[in-house]
Scaffold this motif. Sequence first.
Motif, PDB file in Angstrom:
ATOM      1  N   VAL A 128       2.414   2.015  -3.484  1.00 37.89           N
ATOM      2  CA  VAL A 128       1.487   2.642  -4.430  1.00 37.89           C
ATOM      3  C   VAL A 128       1.117   4.049  -3.983  1.00 37.89           C
ATOM      4  O   VAL A 128       1.101   4.993  -4.786  1.00 37.89           O
ATOM      5  CB  VAL A 128       0.228   1.769  -4.582  1.00 37.89           C
ATOM      6  CG1 VAL A 128      -0.790   2.455  -5.492  1.00 37.89           C
ATOM      7  CG2 VAL A 128       0.597   0.405  -5.139  1.00 37.89           C
ATOM      8  N   ASN A 129       0.857   4.220  -2.705  1.00 34.49           N
ATOM      9  CA  ASN A 129       0.441   5.539  -2.204  1.00 34.49           C
ATOM     10  C   ASN A 129       1.499   6.600  -2.445  1.00 34.49           C
ATOM     11  O   ASN A 129       1.195   7.728  -2.834  1.00 34.49           O
ATOM     12  CB  ASN A 129       0.136   5.464  -0.703  1.00 34.49           C
ATOM     13  CG  ASN A 129      -1.258   4.917  -0.435  1.00 34.49           C
ATOM     14  OD1 ASN A 129      -2.163   5.083  -1.251  1.00 34.49           O
ATOM     15  ND2 ASN A 129      -1.432   4.253   0.700  1.00 34.49           N
ATOM     16  N   TYR A 130       2.757   6.232  -2.229  1.00 37.82           N
ATOM     17  CA  TYR A 130       3.851   7.207  -2.371  1.00 37.82           C
ATOM     18  C   TYR A 130       4.536   7.118  -3.738  1.00 37.82           C
ATOM     19  O   TYR A 130       5.568   7.742  -3.966  1.00 37.82           O
ATOM     20  CB  TYR A 130       4.882   6.987  -1.245  1.00 37.82           C
ATOM     21  CG  TYR A 130       4.330   7.274   0.125  1.00 37.82           C
ATOM     22  CD1 TYR A 130       4.072   8.581   0.534  1.00 37.82           C
ATOM     23  CD2 TYR A 130       4.037   6.247   1.006  1.00 37.82           C
ATOM     24  CE1 TYR A 130       3.554   8.847   1.791  1.00 37.82           C
ATOM     25  CE2 TYR A 130       3.508   6.493   2.261  1.00 37.82           C
ATOM     26  CZ  TYR A 130       3.271   7.803   2.645  1.00 37.82           C
ATOM     27  OH  TYR A 130       2.751   8.062   3.893  1.00 37.82           O
ATOM     28  N   ARG A 131       3.909   6.335  -4.645  1.00 35.54           N
ATOM     29  CA  ARG A 131       4.401   6.230  -6.027  1.00 35.54           C
ATOM     30  C   ARG A 131       5.896   5.895  -6.087  1.00 35.54           C
ATOM     31  O   ARG A 131       6.675   6.507  -6.818  1.00 35.54           O
ATOM     32  CB  ARG A 131       4.137   7.531  -6.780  1.00 35.54           C
ATOM     33  CG  ARG A 131       2.662   7.872  -6.867  1.00 35.54           C
ATOM     34  CD  ARG A 131       2.418   9.126  -7.644  1.00 35.54           C
ATOM     35  NE  ARG A 131       0.994   9.441  -7.696  1.00 35.54           N
ATOM     36  CZ  ARG A 131       0.482  10.496  -8.326  1.00 35.54           C
ATOM     37  NH1 ARG A 131       1.289  11.336  -8.950  1.00 35.54           N
ATOM     38  NH2 ARG A 131      -0.816  10.713  -8.314  1.00 35.54           N
TER      39      ARG A 131
ATOM     40  N   ARG B  22     -10.247   5.164  -3.318  1.00 35.13           N
ATOM     41  CA  ARG B  22      -9.026   5.335  -4.119  1.00 35.13           C
ATOM     42  C   ARG B  22      -7.755   4.868  -3.403  1.00 35.13           C
ATOM     43  O   ARG B  22      -6.660   5.081  -3.890  1.00 35.13           O
ATOM     44  CB  ARG B  22      -8.845   6.800  -4.572  1.00 35.13           C
ATOM     45  CG  ARG B  22      -9.981   7.285  -5.455  1.00 35.13           C
ATOM     46  CD  ARG B  22      -9.708   8.682  -5.992  1.00 35.13           C
ATOM     47  NE  ARG B  22     -10.808   9.163  -6.794  1.00 35.13           N
ATOM     48  CZ  ARG B  22     -11.003   8.864  -8.074  1.00 35.13           C
ATOM     49  NH1 ARG B  22     -10.141   8.086  -8.682  1.00 35.13           N
ATOM     50  NH2 ARG B  22     -12.035   9.350  -8.741  1.00 35.13           N
ATOM     51  N   ARG B  23      -7.910   4.224  -2.254  1.00 26.66           N
ATOM     52  CA  ARG B  23      -6.735   3.658  -1.581  1.00 26.66           C
ATOM     53  C   ARG B  23      -6.481   2.256  -2.132  1.00 26.66           C
ATOM     54  O   ARG B  23      -7.422   1.522  -2.455  1.00 26.66           O
ATOM     55  CB  ARG B  23      -6.959   3.580  -0.073  1.00 26.66           C
ATOM     56  CG  ARG B  23      -7.052   4.939   0.606  1.00 26.66           C
ATOM     57  CD  ARG B  23      -7.095   4.788   2.119  1.00 26.66           C
ATOM     58  NE  ARG B  23      -7.345   6.054   2.777  1.00 26.66           N
ATOM     59  CZ  ARG B  23      -8.323   6.282   3.638  1.00 26.66           C
ATOM     60  NH1 ARG B  23      -9.165   5.301   3.926  1.00 26.66           N
ATOM     61  NH2 ARG B  23      -8.470   7.459   4.205  1.00 26.66           N
ATOM     62  N   PRO B  24      -5.205   1.841  -2.218  1.00 29.67           N
ATOM     63  CA  PRO B  24      -4.873   0.510  -2.744  1.00 29.67           C
ATOM     64  C   PRO B  24      -5.050  -0.569  -1.684  1.00 29.67           C
ATOM     65  O   PRO B  24      -4.996  -0.304  -0.481  1.00 29.67           O
ATOM     66  CB  PRO B  24      -3.411   0.652  -3.147  1.00 29.67           C
ATOM     67  CG  PRO B  24      -2.857   1.664  -2.201  1.00 29.67           C
ATOM     68  CD  PRO B  24      -3.982   2.630  -1.924  1.00 29.67           C
ATOM     69  N   CYS B  25      -5.274  -1.802  -2.138  1.00 25.61           N
ATOM     70  CA  CYS B  25      -5.293  -2.953  -1.239  1.00 25.61           C
ATOM     71  C   CYS B  25      -4.801  -4.168  -2.019  1.00 25.61           C
ATOM     72  O   CYS B  25      -5.196  -4.387  -3.165  1.00 25.61           O
ATOM     73  CB  CYS B  25      -6.685  -3.201  -0.654  1.00 25.61           C
ATOM     74  SG  CYS B  25      -8.042  -3.116  -1.844  1.00 25.61           S
TER      75      CYS B  25
ATOM     76  N   THR C  27      -8.002  -1.384  -6.130  1.00 18.83           N
ATOM     77  CA  THR C  27      -8.244  -0.005  -5.691  1.00 18.83           C
ATOM     78  C   THR C  27      -9.622   0.085  -5.056  1.00 18.83           C
ATOM     79  O   THR C  27     -10.632  -0.289  -5.671  1.00 18.83           O
ATOM     80  CB  THR C  27      -8.154   0.978  -6.864  1.00 18.83           C
ATOM     81  OG1 THR C  27      -6.890   0.836  -7.504  1.00 18.83           O
ATOM     82  CG2 THR C  27      -8.309   2.415  -6.392  1.00 18.83           C
TER      83      THR C  27
ATOM     84  N   ARG D 234       0.829  -1.204   0.000  1.00 19.26           N
ATOM     85  CA  ARG D 234       0.000   0.000   0.000  1.00 19.26           C
ATOM     86  C   ARG D 234       0.866   1.258   0.000  1.00 19.26           C
ATOM     87  O   ARG D 234       0.564   2.234  -0.696  1.00 19.26           O
ATOM     88  CB  ARG D 234      -0.937  -0.010   1.210  1.00 19.26           C
ATOM     89  CG  ARG D 234      -1.989  -1.121   1.151  1.00 19.26           C
ATOM     90  CD  ARG D 234      -3.021  -0.970   2.248  1.00 19.26           C
ATOM     91  NE  ARG D 234      -4.025  -2.044   2.177  1.00 19.26           N
ATOM     92  CZ  ARG D 234      -5.172  -2.031   2.860  1.00 19.26           C
ATOM     93  NH1 ARG D 234      -5.461  -0.991   3.659  1.00 19.26           N
ATOM     94  NH2 ARG D 234      -6.035  -3.032   2.747  1.00 19.26           N
ATOM     95  N   ALA D 235       1.946   1.236   0.774  1.00 18.08           N
ATOM     96  CA  ALA D 235       2.840   2.403   0.832  1.00 18.08           C
ATOM     97  C   ALA D 235       3.532   2.626  -0.514  1.00 18.08           C
ATOM     98  O   ALA D 235       3.697   3.772  -0.949  1.00 18.08           O
ATOM     99  CB  ALA D 235       3.867   2.204   1.950  1.00 18.08           C
TER     100      ALA D 235
ATOM    101  N   CYS E   4     -11.142  -1.359   1.035  1.00 15.25           N
ATOM    102  CA  CYS E   4      -9.898  -1.600   1.780  1.00 15.25           C
ATOM    103  C   CYS E   4     -10.136  -1.817   3.267  1.00 15.25           C
ATOM    104  O   CYS E   4      -9.235  -2.269   3.985  1.00 15.25           O
ATOM    105  CB  CYS E   4      -8.928  -0.437   1.571  1.00 15.25           C
ATOM    106  SG  CYS E   4      -9.559   1.156   2.204  1.00 15.25           S
TER     107      CYS E   4
END
Length: 458
Positions: free
Chosen positions: A372-375, A400-403, A396, A369-370, A441
């Motif tokens: 994807v979130n922080y690209r 819009r948060r990844p899982c 997603t 998750r981190a 998520c």
Amino acid sequence: ATILLTCLCDRRPWECCVLQIPRIMTSVGDHFITDTMKLQCEVEVINRMLPTFGMRNRGRGNRAVLSVGKHHERSIKNNSATVHLLICTLKDKAGCKYKLKENIEQFFTKFVEEGKATIRLKEPAVDVCLSKADVNNLKNFLSTLRLAHRGSEIDTISLSNLAPVKTTEVEKPKAKMVITSRKDYPLTTNFPYSLEFLQVSYCKLARMDMRMLCLRKLRKLDLSNNHIRKLPATIGDLTCLSELILHNNHLETFSVALCSSTLQKSLQFLDLSHNRLRALPVQFCKLQELIHLKLDDNELLRLPYRIGQLTKLRFLSAARNKLPYLPCDFQKLCLENVDLFGNLFEQPHPLAPTIQLQIPMTLLEMAARATVNYRIAYGPQILPTHLCQDLDLIKTCLCRRPCLNSFIQVVVNLNLHQVSHTVVLVDNMGGTEAPILCYFCSLTCYSEFLDKYQQRNR
């Protein structure tokens, strides 16, 4: 020029490989000259004396073949041979000859990379303007002319006598060829190198003819109504290919290599209808220039997971497959027309979710998750391949948060008018809704969805 060798194996001739071997060249110092150096292009011969008499040149080039070779002049003692330039056109196949030795005043090669050049002759006072020539062939031809101009010994240059050309050599290059029966299929001759559109249908091809891969100008390839089971990865070498039609073949898979080839930048129309495809690879969504995609009458069990990455896609048809639902990414599309009629869509069950929440959350889940979130950039050179594949398929949430592996899955209805201007009815009942997978998520996100769902259905 090439020598065509057809494989003598026990396969059918139209399934054989064809090899191209360069013609043997004779070495002359640092140069190489073929038996008769030829160049096909458009030519305009401009007489520099015409303006003196108040006359103008026509200002338009003709398709021509230029040759460098020997010419025996009776006026010369011992009837010895000299090197001449022969220009043949469709109207004048015998051609016009120009002496080359110490007879070239200047070469104009500023636009040689565009297939253009001009040769200024001293006698007669003409400029030979060349255009629409193959760049590499043009450069080699100009090198030969320079060598002939410097007056190298004729005996050291292996050149044939100049002769009139054949009609086929000076005809306008063929851009289109349509073959719709086996008896018309070229077995002993090659496909014209200049083809931009090639259709080969109803020829019972079991595989793609490798000679087609040499057609570098090909823009549209139609191999419909054959028996092709697999596409060669090298089809991606056709850098200009924008339309590929494979309707009604026996395809069972679509190569991952094709998705990573130059087709990413060129392919706009793809017809895979009436085949035996059960799934498309995840990498299929790298074909981001696609505008029109036809997948009708296959055995598809799912659409590409990241189909939303096809941002230029406007026409999608996947009728009469076995799709149970649409991928979550489907709602990111912006289509003009969609046809999903005749699939085996499941009934949505928003109140019967599949819960795969991991409590407490694993280190892998948090790291994914981190990332994807922080690209954070990743690749096989940084992470193991299986982790890269997991990140490529990360889900997603509606927030819009990844899982990755910790999520709640539910099937809900999607009104297809939300993603397409025109919708073909999904079933005989006149429906325009299709089931789509949704992910959450956390329990909080799912609870918020349930509240909104119940308010809409009161």
